[in-house]
Design an enzyme around this catalytic site. Sequence first.
Site, PDB file in Angstrom:
ATOM      1  N   ASN A 180       9.370  -0.511  -2.891  1.00  0.00           N
ATOM      2  CA  ASN A 180      10.333   0.581  -2.673  1.00  0.00           C
ATOM      3  C   ASN A 180      10.088   1.804  -3.548  1.00  0.00           C
ATOM      4  O   ASN A 180      10.350   2.930  -3.121  1.00  0.00           O
ATOM      5  CB  ASN A 180      11.746   0.030  -2.941  1.00  0.00           C
ATOM      6  N   TYR A 220       3.210  13.533   0.997  1.00  0.00           N
ATOM      7  CA  TYR A 220       4.217  12.494   1.322  1.00  0.00           C
ATOM      8  C   TYR A 220       3.963  11.946   2.730  1.00  0.00           C
ATOM      9  O   TYR A 220       3.996  10.741   2.951  1.00  0.00           O
ATOM     10  CB  TYR A 220       5.609  13.110   1.204  1.00  0.00           C
TER      11      TYR A 220
END
Length: 263
Positions: free
Chosen positions: A90, A156
């Site tokens: 995560n 990203y």
Amino acid sequence: MGRLQGKVALVTGAAKGIGAATAKRLAEEGASVVCTDVDADAGQAVADEIANAGGAAAFIAHDVTDEAQWEAAVKLAEDKFGALHIVVNNAGIAPDSTSIEEKTLESWRHVLAIDLDSVFLGCKWGIRTIKKHGGGSIINISSILGLVGQPNASDYNAAKGGVRLLTKSAALECAEAGYDIRVNSVHPGYIDTPLVQDVMAKGEMGGQQVGANEMRELLTMLHPIGRLGIAKEIANAVLFLASDEASFMTGSEMVVDGGYTSR
Ligand SMILES: NC(=O)c1ccc[n+]([C@@H]2O[C@H](COP(=O)([O-])OP(=O)(O)OC[C@H]3O[C@@H](n4cnc5c(N)ncnc54)[C@H](O)[C@@H]3O)[C@@H](O)[C@H]2O)c1
């Protein structure tokens, strides 16, 4: 009986946001949880909160880009709780909002290291460890930005798109090797966490500078459901993938985005 009774989980980036909500949700359902993060104070506080609520948790300081620290983190799960069955990759960062023309190679590599290399290491050490303990589930947190593009987020986009297909490679390798390890990705829309609050505070959208409130409204409008998500909504998706309820799911991409990518 909790849905994860007897299972041992490791959650990276567990100090805040989606990671903290996930660590708590998995513990509520009976998992013993190793919480890891670079933020030791906040990470320890999450582990303490789980323990105070009657759950089992431990914290270890862990930079997800550092392989030796991965080895130590999975060892803690085995030493303290006797096994490892679930890894939630995560931990991640949001990039600076800069165009490809302006971005430095250094900042590109920084984002790729934390948002993609980390998931490779988490799959590597997750598979090596989980296979010794009878199998389990690896959940990689990608993003809607692993499915669709956004200007000024090339690093990203590349990292989260990489997480999507890395997940499928890992799922296929585990299946072919006969390991009982399922590997899936989760693709959240904008979730109201410290990461997104920082993005809103910076107020950079599509090359334009806007105020934080306006930014929140603009982001909300991108979600047909009419609001941003909350961390627990992602934690619930992770819980499902971690549990035996998802026993026929591997290599899949679970989109939890309030309809963002449905348009
Ligand atoms: N919030 C969103 O809208 C959203 C949407 C899609 C995907 N995601 C992804 O979900 C994940 C969690 O996001 P969040 O919103 O909860 O973020 P957050 O910033 O609220 O929390 C991220 C946590 O990761 C930790 N971290 C950062 N770098 C680290 C490193 N090198 N090693 C270990 N820990 C590190 C931070 O200390 C922090 O506790 C990220 O991978 C993010 O890209 C978030």
